[in-house]
Scaffold this motif. Structure first.
Motif, PDB file in Angstrom:
ATOM      1  N   UNK A 160     -21.644-115.214  28.999  1.00  0.00           N
ATOM      2  CA  UNK A 160     -22.826-115.100  29.861  1.00  0.00           C
ATOM      3  C   UNK A 160     -22.737-113.850  30.723  1.00  0.00           C
ATOM      4  N   UNK A 161     -21.552-113.600  31.294  1.00  0.00           N
ATOM      5  CA  UNK A 161     -21.372-112.411  32.129  1.00  0.00           C
ATOM      6  C   UNK A 161     -21.577-111.135  31.321  1.00  0.00           C
ATOM      7  N   UNK A 162     -21.045-111.108  30.092  1.00  0.00           N
ATOM      8  CA  UNK A 162     -21.196-109.921  29.247  1.00  0.00           C
ATOM      9  C   UNK A 162     -22.653-109.716  28.846  1.00  0.00           C
ATOM     10  N   UNK A 163     -23.356-110.815  28.534  1.00  0.00           N
ATOM     11  CA  UNK A 163     -24.770-110.712  28.163  1.00  0.00           C
ATOM     12  C   UNK A 163     -25.601-110.217  29.342  1.00  0.00           C
ATOM     13  N   UNK A 164     -25.300-110.695  30.534  1.00  0.00           N
ATOM     14  CA  UNK A 164     -26.018-110.239  31.726  1.00  0.00           C
ATOM     15  C   UNK A 164     -25.800-108.747  31.951  1.00  0.00           C
ATOM     16  N   UNK A 165     -24.570-108.287  31.708  1.00  0.00           N
ATOM     17  CA  UNK A 165     -24.284-106.859  31.861  1.00  0.00           C
ATOM     18  C   UNK A 165     -25.099-106.041  30.869  1.00  0.00           C
ATOM     19  N   UNK A 166     -25.142-106.496  29.614  1.00  0.00           N
ATOM     20  CA  UNK A 166     -25.911-105.783  28.592  1.00  0.00           C
ATOM     21  C   UNK A 166     -27.396-105.750  28.937  1.00  0.00           C
ATOM     22  N   UNK A 167     -27.930-106.875  29.418  1.00  0.00           N
ATOM     23  CA  UNK A 167     -29.340-106.921  29.796  1.00  0.00           C
ATOM     24  C   UNK A 167     -29.632-105.995  30.975  1.00  0.00           C
ATOM     25  N   UNK A 168     -28.713-105.947  31.922  1.00  0.00           N
ATOM     26  CA  UNK A 168     -28.887-105.054  33.073  1.00  0.00           C
ATOM     27  C   UNK A 168     -28.917-103.601  32.640  1.00  0.00           C
ATOM     28  N   UNK A 169     -28.002-103.245  31.745  1.00  0.00           N
ATOM     29  CA  UNK A 169     -27.957-101.868  31.255  1.00  0.00           C
ATOM     30  C   UNK A 169     -29.259-101.513  30.537  1.00  0.00           C
ATOM     31  N   UNK A 214     -30.254-100.209  21.399  1.00  0.00           N
ATOM     32  CA  UNK A 214     -29.888-100.951  20.189  1.00  0.00           C
ATOM     33  C   UNK A 214     -28.470-101.503  20.293  1.00  0.00           C
ATOM     34  N   UNK A 215     -27.550-100.671  20.795  1.00  0.00           N
ATOM     35  CA  UNK A 215     -26.158-101.114  20.925  1.00  0.00           C
ATOM     36  C   UNK A 215     -26.040-102.266  21.917  1.00  0.00           C
ATOM     37  N   UNK A 216     -26.734-102.157  23.051  1.00  0.00           N
ATOM     38  CA  UNK A 216     -26.700-103.230  24.042  1.00  0.00           C
ATOM     39  C   UNK A 216     -27.359-104.498  23.494  1.00  0.00           C
ATOM     40  N   UNK A 217     -28.405-104.340  22.692  1.00  0.00           N
ATOM     41  CA  UNK A 217     -29.086-105.500  22.111  1.00  0.00           C
ATOM     42  C   UNK A 217     -28.150-106.253  21.166  1.00  0.00           C
ATOM     43  N   UNK A 218     -27.438-105.507  20.332  1.00  0.00           N
ATOM     44  CA  UNK A 218     -26.485-106.132  19.416  1.00  0.00           C
ATOM     45  C   UNK A 218     -25.385-106.846  20.191  1.00  0.00           C
ATOM     46  N   UNK A 219     -24.861-106.178  21.225  1.00  0.00           N
ATOM     47  CA  UNK A 219     -23.804-106.782  22.042  1.00  0.00           C
ATOM     48  C   UNK A 219     -24.303-108.047  22.725  1.00  0.00           C
ATOM     49  N   UNK A 220     -25.543-108.001  23.228  1.00  0.00           N
ATOM     50  CA  UNK A 220     -26.113-109.171  23.912  1.00  0.00           C
ATOM     51  C   UNK A 220     -26.264-110.334  22.945  1.00  0.00           C
ATOM     52  N   UNK A 221     -26.758-110.064  21.733  1.00  0.00           N
ATOM     53  CA  UNK A 221     -26.917-111.122  20.735  1.00  0.00           C
ATOM     54  C   UNK A 221     -25.567-111.730  20.363  1.00  0.00           C
ATOM     55  N   UNK A 222     -24.553-110.893  20.224  1.00  0.00           N
ATOM     56  CA  UNK A 222     -23.216-111.404  19.905  1.00  0.00           C
ATOM     57  C   UNK A 222     -22.670-112.271  21.042  1.00  0.00           C
ATOM     58  N   UNK A 223     -22.917-111.831  22.276  1.00  0.00           N
ATOM     59  CA  UNK A 223     -22.453-112.614  23.433  1.00  0.00           C
ATOM     60  C   UNK A 223     -23.162-113.963  23.505  1.00  0.00           C
ATOM     61  N   UNK A 224     -24.465-113.973  23.249  1.00  0.00           N
ATOM     62  CA  UNK A 224     -25.210-115.231  23.275  1.00  0.00           C
ATOM     63  C   UNK A 224     -24.764-116.155  22.141  1.00  0.00           C
ATOM     64  N   UNK A 225     -24.434-115.574  20.994  1.00  0.00           N
ATOM     65  CA  UNK A 225     -23.919-116.390  19.885  1.00  0.00           C
ATOM     66  C   UNK A 225     -22.578-116.999  20.270  1.00  0.00           C
ATOM     67  N   UNK A 226     -21.724-116.205  20.911  1.00  0.00           N
ATOM     68  CA  UNK A 226     -20.443-116.733  21.386  1.00  0.00           C
ATOM     69  C   UNK A 226     -20.659-117.853  22.398  1.00  0.00           C
ATOM     70  N   UNK A 227     -21.625-117.667  23.292  1.00  0.00           N
ATOM     71  CA  UNK A 227     -21.952-118.686  24.291  1.00  0.00           C
ATOM     72  C   UNK A 227     -22.388-119.975  23.615  1.00  0.00           C
ATOM     73  N   UNK A 228     -23.278-119.867  22.642  1.00  0.00           N
ATOM     74  CA  UNK A 228     -23.765-121.061  21.935  1.00  0.00           C
ATOM     75  C   UNK A 228     -22.620-121.775  21.219  1.00  0.00           C
ATOM     76  N   UNK A 229     -21.782-121.026  20.508  1.00  0.00           N
ATOM     77  CA  UNK A 229     -20.665-121.629  19.773  1.00  0.00           C
ATOM     78  C   UNK A 229     -19.695-122.328  20.723  1.00  0.00           C
ATOM     79  N   UNK A 230     -19.433-121.718  21.874  1.00  0.00           N
ATOM     80  CA  UNK A 230     -18.497-122.311  22.834  1.00  0.00           C
ATOM     81  C   UNK A 230     -19.063-123.587  23.455  1.00  0.00           C
ATOM     82  N   UNK A 247     -17.526-119.401  27.467  1.00  0.00           N
ATOM     83  CA  UNK A 247     -18.958-119.442  27.788  1.00  0.00           C
ATOM     84  C   UNK A 247     -19.271-118.562  28.991  1.00  0.00           C
ATOM     85  N   UNK A 248     -18.471-118.686  30.036  1.00  0.00           N
ATOM     86  CA  UNK A 248     -18.718-117.893  31.243  1.00  0.00           C
ATOM     87  C   UNK A 248     -18.534-116.407  30.967  1.00  0.00           C
ATOM     88  N   UNK A 249     -17.522-116.063  30.157  1.00  0.00           N
ATOM     89  CA  UNK A 249     -17.322-114.658  29.795  1.00  0.00           C
ATOM     90  C   UNK A 249     -18.535-114.120  29.024  1.00  0.00           C
TER      91      UNK A 249
END
Length: 245
Positions: free
Chosen positions: A162-171, A218-234, A158-160
């Motif tokens: 969230x950190x990855x999603x924050x990075x994608x949003x920042x970019x 688009x690439x960052x958006x896809x990565x962010x969605x995948x990270x949030x899905x991982x966060x939800x599943x965890x 979950x923490x990983x």
């Protein structure tokens, strides 16, 4: 900035691969366990550290930090700062990872012990209702003697994420912020305004860079969605595990 640690006095130093962002992935950085100032610092190269050890590119404060080897392979591990910052790292070998994990954990333990009130070290010598200690010191004493429970794999994931999603949003935010804000001028004829807007939009000198930026978003958006899905599943897995226990 505090006086830098001298290169020869660093607890451990060497190259690790650090996760930069979703597009760049892992890149080599020179890391230093600076126990003197309680930081895990990194530099672009060893030469940069030797020449200017105070000019690190980034750091995590080690007081209250956690180190967690990853189960997916034998070389990856994460360092979680008490402020929520995360370093996702990879060593060259399993033995090298263990050396880094041991060095960082030792530095964290010494820093944590140094912050404990000396009057609250031995709980066996303190009665629960002792009038000699205030509530704050009692809480420190209890924390010092409580059993450390490492984070579960679900919470690490979950923490990983969230950190990855924050990075994608920042970019994405940085890309969007680079575009000038244009407002429509209501004065003048509508045809003139429309012509000017179309001319600005179709400026050939910017079309190529705009297209590349849109692909990056688009690439960052896809990565962010995948990270949030991982966060939800965890989080869901951790919730079900806690509920069953």
């Amino acid at each position: 900035m505090a006086n830098p640690v001298k290169p020869e006095k660093a607890v451990r130093q060497g190259y690790l691969n650090k996760h930069v962002n979703a597009l760049k992935g892992y890149q080599s950085r020179f890391f230093v366990v600076n126990s003197e100032h309680g930081r895990l610092e990194y530099f672009l190269t060893k030469d940069a550290f030797v020449s200017s050890p105070q000019d690190y590119r980034g750091c995590i404060q080690l007081t209250g930090a956690e180190v967690a080897p990853k189960e997916e392979d034998s070389v990856s591990f994460n360092v979680f700062g008490a402020n929520g910052e995360v370093f996702q790292l990879k060593a060259d070998t399993a033995k090298d990872r263990q050396r880094w994990v041991d060095a960082i954990r030792t530095a964290v333990q010494r820093l944590n012990e140094a912050t404990i009130d000396p009057l609250a070290v031995k709980m066996a010598d303190i009665q629960p209702n002792s009038k000699g200690l205030n509530n704050k010191k009692k809480r420190k004493a209890q924390a010092a003697n409580s059993t450390f429970l490492p984070p579960t794999q679900e919470m690490i994931n979950t923490r990983e994420a969230i950190a990855a999603a924050e990075t994608a949003l920042t970019e994405m935010s940085e890309i969007i912020a680079s575009y000038p804000i244009k407002t429509l001028n209501n004065k003048g004829s509508a045809g003139q305004d429309k012509s000017q807007n179309q001319s600005a939009y179709h400026d050939s000198s910017h079309e190529s860079s705009k297209y590349e930026d849109m692909l990056r978003i688009k690439a960052y958006s896809v990565a962010c969605l995948q990270d949030l899905k991982t966060c939800f599943d965890s989080v869901q897995a951790e919730y079900l595990r806690s509920r069953a226990s």
